[in-house]
Structure formats: C-alpha cells, structure tokens
Scaffold this motif. Structure first.
Motif, PDB file in Angstrom:
ATOM      1  N   VAL A  37       7.413   9.823  -4.454  1.00 42.85           N
ATOM      2  CA  VAL A  37       7.771   8.442  -4.738  1.00 42.85           C
ATOM      3  C   VAL A  37       6.488   7.619  -4.772  1.00 42.85           C
ATOM      4  O   VAL A  37       5.772   7.514  -3.774  1.00 42.85           O
ATOM      5  N   VAL A  38       6.170   7.053  -5.923  1.00 47.69           N
ATOM      6  CA  VAL A  38       4.950   6.272  -6.105  1.00 47.69           C
ATOM      7  C   VAL A  38       5.319   4.791  -6.139  1.00 47.69           C
ATOM      8  O   VAL A  38       6.141   4.371  -6.957  1.00 47.69           O
ATOM      9  N   LEU A  39       4.703   4.025  -5.262  1.00 49.20           N
ATOM     10  CA  LEU A  39       4.992   2.604  -5.179  1.00 49.20           C
ATOM     11  C   LEU A  39       4.081   1.801  -6.104  1.00 49.20           C
ATOM     12  O   LEU A  39       3.090   2.314  -6.625  1.00 49.20           O
ATOM     13  N   ARG A  40       4.414   0.558  -6.301  1.00 50.05           N
ATOM     14  CA  ARG A  40       3.622  -0.302  -7.173  1.00 50.05           C
ATOM     15  C   ARG A  40       2.211  -0.486  -6.632  1.00 50.05           C
ATOM     16  O   ARG A  40       1.969  -0.379  -5.429  1.00 50.05           O
ATOM     17  N   ARG A  41       1.287  -0.789  -7.527  1.00 50.88           N
ATOM     18  CA  ARG A  41      -0.134  -0.807  -7.171  1.00 50.88           C
ATOM     19  C   ARG A  41      -0.486  -1.846  -6.112  1.00 50.88           C
ATOM     20  O   ARG A  41      -1.430  -1.655  -5.357  1.00 50.88           O
ATOM     21  N   ASN A  42       0.223  -2.945  -6.086  1.00 46.85           N
ATOM     22  CA  ASN A  42      -0.124  -4.004  -5.145  1.00 46.85           C
ATOM     23  C   ASN A  42       0.531  -3.824  -3.779  1.00 46.85           C
ATOM     24  O   ASN A  42       0.486  -4.711  -2.933  1.00 46.85           O
ATOM     25  N   THR A  43       1.101  -2.662  -3.530  1.00 50.61           N
ATOM     26  CA  THR A  43       1.763  -2.401  -2.247  1.00 50.61           C
ATOM     27  C   THR A  43       0.738  -2.278  -1.123  1.00 50.61           C
ATOM     28  O   THR A  43      -0.277  -1.601  -1.263  1.00 50.61           O
ATOM     29  N   THR A  44       1.012  -2.914  -0.009  1.00 51.15           N
ATOM     30  CA  THR A  44       0.116  -2.831   1.148  1.00 51.15           C
ATOM     31  C   THR A  44       0.465  -1.613   1.997  1.00 51.15           C
ATOM     32  O   THR A  44       1.545  -1.021   1.856  1.00 51.15           O
ATOM     33  N   THR A  45      -0.450  -1.259   2.892  1.00 49.78           N
ATOM     34  CA  THR A  45      -0.200  -0.138   3.796  1.00 49.78           C
ATOM     35  C   THR A  45       0.991  -0.427   4.701  1.00 49.78           C
ATOM     36  O   THR A  45       1.793   0.472   4.994  1.00 49.78           O
ATOM     37  N   GLU A  46       1.111  -1.676   5.126  1.00 49.80           N
ATOM     38  CA  GLU A  46       2.232  -2.053   5.987  1.00 49.80           C
ATOM     39  C   GLU A  46       3.564  -1.892   5.264  1.00 49.80           C
ATOM     40  O   GLU A  46       4.545  -1.380   5.826  1.00 49.80           O
ATOM     41  N   THR A  47       3.583  -2.303   3.994  1.00 51.14           N
ATOM     42  CA  THR A  47       4.814  -2.154   3.200  1.00 51.14           C
ATOM     43  C   THR A  47       5.125  -0.681   2.961  1.00 51.14           C
ATOM     44  O   THR A  47       6.289  -0.266   2.998  1.00 51.14           O
ATOM     45  N   LEU A  48       4.094   0.106   2.732  1.00 44.47           N
ATOM     46  CA  LEU A  48       4.282   1.552   2.555  1.00 44.47           C
ATOM     47  C   LEU A  48       4.972   2.142   3.773  1.00 44.47           C
ATOM     48  O   LEU A  48       5.933   2.923   3.646  1.00 44.47           O
ATOM     49  N   GLN A  49       4.490   1.809   4.956  1.00 38.36           N
ATOM     50  CA  GLN A  49       5.074   2.344   6.187  1.00 38.36           C
ATOM     51  C   GLN A  49       6.540   1.923   6.330  1.00 38.36           C
ATOM     52  O   GLN A  49       7.393   2.732   6.726  1.00 38.36           O
ATOM     53  N   GLU A  50       6.844   0.681   5.979  1.00 31.20           N
ATOM     54  CA  GLU A  50       8.210   0.186   6.090  1.00 31.20           C
ATOM     55  C   GLU A  50       9.137   0.901   5.117  1.00 31.20           C
ATOM     56  O   GLU A  50      10.262   1.291   5.467  1.00 31.20           O
TER      57      GLU A  50
END
Length: 245
Positions: free
Chosen positions: A38-51
């Motif tokens: 699952v690849v997230l959008r480029r502007n995703t932060t590390t905190e958002t990734l963890q969530e």
C-alpha cells in the motif's frame, strides 16, 4: 420517483468508482507473495503513516503489517482479502496498491524493472522489453571510472574514447596510463545498463570510455569538466550521433 432513485444510485456508484485507488497487478507469470504493498500519497508524514498502518492492520488477514518504509516512500505491506483490498482502495490517503511479487537477481524469464519502465508509458508494467531499435551506430560516452573492455557483456563494442582525463590530471605517461580502463567497477556497471547484451537498454551502441573518476571513484570536478570539454571538441568529428552518460 423510481427514476429519481435510479439516477441517485448511479451517481453514488460513479463517485465510489472514481474515488477508488488503482491496484497494480503482478505480471501473469510472476510469483506473488499473497501480500499487497500500500503506497500512500507523497505528502504523507511519518506520523500519518503510523496511524494508517495501525488502522490498516485491523483489515489484514493476520492483523499485522509485515514491513514498511518511510524514506524512499511512505508504504507498507500486509495480507488482504478481496473485501479488505476494496476497503483500503477507498481511503483518501492511499495513492495506489500493488500486488507484491518476488524479486530476483537474475533475469529468470522476466526483464529487470528499468527495462520494463522505459518500454511503456502505462503504470502497470507488462515486463516485456521490445525496443524499436538497438542503437547501432550511436556512440555513448561513459564519463565515469572507465570500462572493462574485455567484459563479455559488451561484445567488442566498448572502446577507448582517445582521452583519459584522470591520466591527464595525474600526469601519467607510458605504461602507467589507464587509457579508460576501469579499476573501480562503477563505470563498467553503468556501461552495462546502457549497452550490455543482457540488461542494456540499447544493446547495439558503441561504448566509449572516457575516464573522469579514479580508482576510488572520485576526482575533482575540474577533471570531469575536462572530460566533457574533450567530448564537446571531438565528438562532432566522429560523424556519429552521440550521447553522454
């Protein structure tokens, strides 16, 4: 009234279809792992990734995220059922989802990623490389650590460009000169990607070694500029199309 309901349902179905993120399927002959990346959008932060990983793990078949990256991209791998896959496709933070498959160090019936990527515009690769030409007659100057001329990948197409910027910089003469011969390895690797018979993108080009980096893989920028200046001065005299790498 019934017609109005039908129109509303069609509008909702259209919105849902347009909001779903694409799924990139593995090639038909690829060996898959049963997982999805699952690849997230480029502007995703590390905190958002963890969530998002915490939220996604609840939809995983084994309730866990297998692995993730957060530098080259914000992405993670997990096992998904068909239902869970469709759920994650609706998440706005997701860019796309890719079916995970095995990677190999050898060709193994599939071409490397870089060849498949330059062979087609569409995102979903077919893992076939079908160039319209081989580059025969074109000179490619490899401005690097040199080339191993005798390597079987080059089929006698790798030659000395006529000048070695490192030899000139170090004041080497006679038998001490390298004359474009690779003593570090990187230049030979680059040359194989350009014109090697196995993984080269243009398997018929002439590979001209113009050494600008020494046996440690480094040199002052002025040495590189000297090499480029030599190409600018002499390439037109060869009467062939030329590319600098």
């Amino acid at each position: 009234m019934q017609a109005l309901w039908i129109v509303c349902l069609l509008a909702v179905a259209t919105c849902v279809a347009e909001s779903r993120r694409p799924v990139l399927r593995a090639a038909p002959n690829a060996v898959t792992t049963g997982n999805y990346v699952v690849v997230l959008r480029r502007n995703t932060t590390t905190e958002t990734l963890q969530e998002i990983m915490s939220r996604a793990s609840k939809y995983s078949d084994d309730n866990m995220v297998h692995r993730y990256v957060d530098t080259v991209a914000k992405a993670f791998t997990l096992k998904l059922s068909s239902y869970s896959l469709e759920v994650l496709r609706l998440w706005p933070e997701v860019d796309y989802i890719e079916e995970e498959h095995m990677a190999y160090a050898t060709q193994s019936g599939q071409i490397p990623w870089h060849l498949g990527r330059i062979d087609q515009r569409s995102r979903n690769l077919d893992y076939f490389y079908q160039p319209i030409a081989t580059g025969a007659g074109v000179n490619v100057y490899i401005v690097d650590t040199g080339i191993n001329y005798n390597h079987e990948e080059f089929e006698n197409r790798a030659i000395y460009a006529g000048y070695d910027a490192v030899d000139a910089y170090m004041g080497l003469v006679g038998s001490d000169r390298m004359q474009g011969l690779d003593c570090e390895g990187h230049g030979t690797f680059v040359a194989s990607l350009c014109g090697g018979k196995t993984f080269g993108s243009a398997k018929g080009v002439n590979l001209l070694s113009l050494r600008a980096l020494d046996c440690t893989g480094s040199a002052p920028y002025s040495v590189v500029l000297d090499a480029l200046d030599y190409i600018a001065r002499t390439a037109p005299q060869r009467g062939r199309k030329a590319i600098v790498s």
